[in-house]
Enzyme design. Structure first.
Site, PDB file in Angstrom:
ATOM      1  N   ASN A 192      -6.409  -2.252   7.804  1.00 46.48           N
ATOM      2  CA  ASN A 192      -7.048  -0.946   7.948  1.00 46.48           C
ATOM      3  C   ASN A 192      -8.497  -0.965   7.433  1.00 46.48           C
ATOM      4  OD1 ASN A 192      -7.397   1.720   8.457  1.00 46.48           O
ATOM      5  ND2 ASN A 192      -5.840   2.443   7.006  1.00 46.48           N
ATOM      6  N   HIS A 240       5.921  11.249   2.874  1.00 51.71           N
ATOM      7  CA  HIS A 240       4.890  11.767   1.983  1.00 51.71           C
ATOM      8  C   HIS A 240       4.785  13.281   2.052  1.00 51.71           C
ATOM      9  CE1 HIS A 240       2.498   7.745   2.665  1.00 51.71           C
ATOM     10  NE2 HIS A 240       3.676   7.531   2.127  1.00 51.71           N
ATOM     11  N   ARG A 292       7.744  11.117  -1.528  1.00 55.72           N
ATOM     12  CA  ARG A 292       6.594  10.881  -2.391  1.00 55.72           C
ATOM     13  C   ARG A 292       5.781  12.157  -2.501  1.00 55.72           C
ATOM     14  NH1 ARG A 292       1.471   7.337  -0.650  1.00 55.72           N
ATOM     15  NH2 ARG A 292       0.803   9.427   0.008  1.00 55.72           N
ATOM     16  N   TYR A 352      -6.723  11.271  -2.504  1.00 49.86           N
ATOM     17  CA  TYR A 352      -5.789  10.483  -1.707  1.00 49.86           C
ATOM     18  C   TYR A 352      -4.444  11.182  -1.530  1.00 49.86           C
ATOM     19  CZ  TYR A 352      -2.179   7.475  -0.315  1.00 49.86           C
ATOM     20  OH  TYR A 352      -1.110   6.992   0.353  1.00 49.86           O
ATOM     21  N   ASP A 355       2.368   7.908  -6.141  1.00 55.40           N
ATOM     22  CA  ASP A 355       1.459   6.775  -5.936  1.00 55.40           C
ATOM     23  C   ASP A 355       0.137   7.056  -6.654  1.00 55.40           C
ATOM     24  OD1 ASP A 355       0.468   4.942  -2.898  1.00 55.40           O
ATOM     25  OD2 ASP A 355      -0.060   4.660  -5.009  1.00 55.40           O
ATOM     26  N   HIS A 409      -2.250   4.894  -6.838  1.00 58.28           N
ATOM     27  CA  HIS A 409      -3.242   4.257  -5.936  1.00 58.28           C
ATOM     28  C   HIS A 409      -4.316   3.495  -6.704  1.00 58.28           C
ATOM     29  CE1 HIS A 409      -4.894   4.253  -1.728  1.00 58.28           C
ATOM     30  NE2 HIS A 409      -3.617   4.370  -1.499  1.00 58.28           N
ATOM     31  N   GLU A 450       3.932   4.242  -8.427  1.00 65.67           N
ATOM     32  CA  GLU A 450       3.395   3.166  -7.593  1.00 65.67           C
ATOM     33  C   GLU A 450       1.935   2.884  -7.896  1.00 65.67           C
ATOM     34  OE1 GLU A 450       3.568   4.050  -3.456  1.00 65.67           O
ATOM     35  OE2 GLU A 450       2.340   2.344  -2.886  1.00 65.67           O
ATOM     36  N   GLU A 482       1.455  -3.431  -2.160  1.00 67.18           N
ATOM     37  CA  GLU A 482       1.091  -3.236  -0.746  1.00 67.18           C
ATOM     38  C   GLU A 482      -0.153  -4.024  -0.375  1.00 67.18           C
ATOM     39  OE1 GLU A 482       0.651   1.072  -1.007  1.00 67.18           O
ATOM     40  OE2 GLU A 482      -1.438   0.823  -0.405  1.00 67.18           O
ATOM     41  N   ARG A 535       6.182  -4.235  -3.023  1.00 65.86           N
ATOM     42  CA  ARG A 535       5.806  -3.461  -1.831  1.00 65.86           C
ATOM     43  C   ARG A 535       5.213  -4.317  -0.715  1.00 65.86           C
ATOM     44  NH1 ARG A 535       5.959   0.712  -0.045  1.00 65.86           N
ATOM     45  NH2 ARG A 535       4.120   2.013  -0.402  1.00 65.86           N
ATOM     46  N   HIS A 539       5.842  -1.730   2.452  1.00 64.01           N
ATOM     47  CA  HIS A 539       4.785  -0.750   2.731  1.00 64.01           C
ATOM     48  C   HIS A 539       4.917  -0.308   4.196  1.00 64.01           C
ATOM     49  CE1 HIS A 539       0.183  -0.043   2.969  1.00 64.01           C
ATOM     50  NE2 HIS A 539       0.737   0.959   2.325  1.00 64.01           N
ATOM     51  N   ASP A 556      -0.796   3.088   9.044  1.00 61.58           N
ATOM     52  CA  ASP A 556      -1.637   1.957   9.455  1.00 61.58           C
ATOM     53  C   ASP A 556      -0.873   0.646   9.508  1.00 61.58           C
ATOM     54  OD1 ASP A 556      -2.221   2.947   6.571  1.00 61.58           O
ATOM     55  OD2 ASP A 556      -2.589   0.785   6.437  1.00 61.58           O
ATOM     56  N   GLU A 599       9.238   2.512   3.170  1.00 59.02           N
ATOM     57  CA  GLU A 599       8.299   3.616   3.400  1.00 59.02           C
ATOM     58  C   GLU A 599       8.181   3.828   4.901  1.00 59.02           C
ATOM     59  OE1 GLU A 599       4.328   2.808   2.151  1.00 59.02           O
ATOM     60  OE2 GLU A 599       3.700   4.883   2.323  1.00 59.02           O
ATOM     61  N   TRP A 613     -10.050   3.413  -4.781  1.00 54.96           N
ATOM     62  CA  TRP A 613      -9.543   4.536  -3.967  1.00 54.96           C
ATOM     63  C   TRP A 613      -8.040   4.467  -3.839  1.00 54.96           C
ATOM     64  CZ3 TRP A 613      -7.077   4.556   0.990  1.00 54.96           C
ATOM     65  CH2 TRP A 613      -6.871   5.835   1.472  1.00 54.96           C
TER      66      TRP A 613
HETATM   67  C1  CS2 Z   1      -0.550   4.133   0.539  1.00 54.79           C
HETATM   68  C2  CS2 Z   1      -1.142   3.718   1.852  1.00 54.79           C
HETATM   69  O1  CS2 Z   1       1.440   4.457   1.716  1.00 54.79           O
HETATM   70  C3  CS2 Z   1       0.958   4.095   0.631  1.00 54.79           C
HETATM   71  O2  CS2 Z   1       1.609   3.711  -0.335  1.00 54.79           O
HETATM   72  O3  CS2 Z   1      -0.982   3.365  -0.543  1.00 54.79           O
HETATM   73  O4  CS2 Z   1      -1.099   4.812   2.706  1.00 54.79           O
HETATM   74  C4  CS2 Z   1      -2.577   3.217   1.794  1.00 54.79           C
HETATM   75  O5  CS2 Z   1      -3.418   4.246   1.336  1.00 54.79           O
HETATM   76  C5  CS2 Z   1      -3.015   2.792   3.193  1.00 54.79           C
HETATM   77  O6  CS2 Z   1      -2.109   1.851   3.673  1.00 54.79           O
HETATM   78  C6  CS2 Z   1      -4.412   2.194   3.174  1.00 54.79           C
HETATM   79  O7  CS2 Z   1      -4.724   1.720   4.479  1.00 54.79           O
HETATM   80 MG    MG Z   2       0.587   2.984  -1.933  1.00 46.92          MG
END
Ligand code: CS2
Ligand code: MG
Length: 403
Positions: free
Chosen positions: A37, A122, A147, A159, A211, A213, A237, A263, A284, A313, A317, A340, A403
């Site tokens: 991504n 989510h 989540r 996010y 998450d 992140h 996470e 991930e 993940r 994961h 994407d 997920e 991020w």
């Molecule tokens: C996130 C992802 O799903 C998750 O756990 O961390 O959506 C992540 O932000 C994206 O895969 C980034 O491309």
């Molecule tokens: Mg994640």
């Protein structure tokens, strides 16, 4: 059997994907996902310029040898671009091999350890109440694991929240990454309040996940994990970026909140210490980033020795092709944890016909031979690549963060 042609198809049916299609002289073909991504064109060039030419004429059944050839033969090992390219080729080769054996991929891996795979989706809101509503709405759809994310009052959406929760849908041509604002000191006291309110609203029979992140330091993550203990999360996470694997010892010393990580990992070396020291509970890694089915299976087998469970994961994407490879690995793997599954836009479903399917809180692999996912190249041609970046995050003072 010989590889006769390899196509690298870049298309954007709601978001960008890089798909590999390997043709053989026996009429069988395999499909793989090689999407990174925000860096899609880098992987496509790596494949087109450096990988595809040296595979023409090779036997596609020699999956492990091709994996080693591409991994060791690159000399410059590991990394997200190299490993996504290897993943795309590997997923397609396993697809071919299972089709040649006339069986679903999970059967070729060792057969079913379960018939249905627990998933999570989510919920995110600009306020705690909005997130609570989102969780309740997903529970009413039959989800058993959800989540929950929430924006920080006074700051723009962060996010996993807000109107563009999936910032990178196609059509948002972006000349530069969106810049988000982050404030750890506002986030840390907010999240326990979110889960206290959620437990009041939904009780204890629903798995709740969060998450972070990659945004905290180990001691901040230890604090958050301890503050969340009363709410019994399924996991916390990505609390901290994991280049320093031993940094997670500090978190483990302070909290029993389960940790999920991985991930962004692309080889077993990214998580060898985290797993062998039992610093995490869920790994993940996913088929498209961790070396395909071959890489994923190797890591999950290693994780099974240390009581670490799988949690592939699976946001938007991760293409339906990688989701197909994941769900067949999920069906076989003995130490399955959760899958997920954010779901996909209609245009994506249309471009990738697939035999896997969701029913309520579970995903099913389907019984098609191979991984059961195909690509409609005519539809792909209608969805050209769209320049898009992942956002970046800065502190309120402008300091670059994760991020
Ligand atoms: C996130 C992802 O799903 C998750 O756990 O961390 O959506 C992540 O932000 C994206 O895969 C980034 O491309
Ligand atoms: Mg994640």
């Amino acid at each position: 059997m010989k590889i006769t042609e390899i196509k690298v198809i870049i298309a954007s049916p709601g978001r960008n994907f890089v798909t590999v299609k390997i043709m053989t002289d026996e009429g069988l073909y395999g499909i793989g996902d090689a999407t990174v991504n925000g860096r899609e064109l880098a992987v496509a060039a790596y494949l087109t310029e450096h990988v595809c030419p040296i595979l023409i004429g090779r036997d596609p059944q020699m999956i492990e040898d091709i994996w080693q050839y591409l991994y060791k033969g690159a000399y410059w090992r590991r990394g997200p671009i190299t490993m996504a390219a290897i993943s795309g080729i590997d997923i397609a080769l396993w697809d071919i091999k299972a089709k040649a054996a006339n069986m679903p991929l999970y059967q070729l891996l060792g057969g079913a350890s379960r018939d249905k795979m627990l998933i999570y989706q989510h919920a995110g809101g600009l306020t705690i109440e909005e997130t609570v509503e989102g969780v309740i709405a997903l529970r009413e759809k039959g989800l058993e694991a959800i989540r929950a994310q929430v924006s920080i009052p006074g700051l723009p959406p962060i996010y996993g929240t807000g109107p563009n929760v999936d910032q990178l849908t196609a059509g948002m041509v972006q000349a530069r990454p969106v810049e988000e604002v982050w404030a750890t000191h506002k986030y840390l006291p907010l999240i326990p309040k979110l889960f206290e309110r959620l437990r009041d609203a939904v009780g204890w029979d629903l798995h709740l996940l969060h998450d972070t992140h990659h945004r905290l330091t180990p001691i901040e993550a230890a604090r958050l994990g301890r503050d969340l203990e009363p709410y019994r999360l399924f996991w916390l996470e990505d609390p901290v970026p994991a280049e320093l694997q031993e940094g997670f010892r500090l978190i483990r010393q302070h909290t029993t909140t389960p940790i999920a990580l991985g991930e962004v990992f692309n080889t077993i070396w990214d998580c060898e210490k985290l797993i062998s020291e039992q610093l995490i509970d869920y790994i993940r890694v996913t088929s498209v980033h961790a070396g395909g089915v071959t890489g994923l299976r190797r890591i999950l087998d290693f994780a099974s020795i240390y009581h670490v469970k799988s949690a592939c994961h699976g946001p938007m994407d991760i293409s339906p092709v990688a989701m197909g490879a994941n769900v067949h690995v999920d069906r076989w793997v003995p130490n399955f944890g959760i899958q997920e599954f954010s779901g996909y836009l209609e245009a994506t479903h249309e471009m990738f016909p697939h035999s896997w399917y969701q029913q309520g809180g579970y995903l099913y692999s389907g019984e098609a031979i191979g991984h059961g996912v195909d690509i409609d190249e005519k539809i792909a041609a209608k969805h050209p690549y769209v320049q898009a970046y992942l956002p970046v995050a800065r502190g309120t003072d402008g300091t670059m963060g994760s991020w």
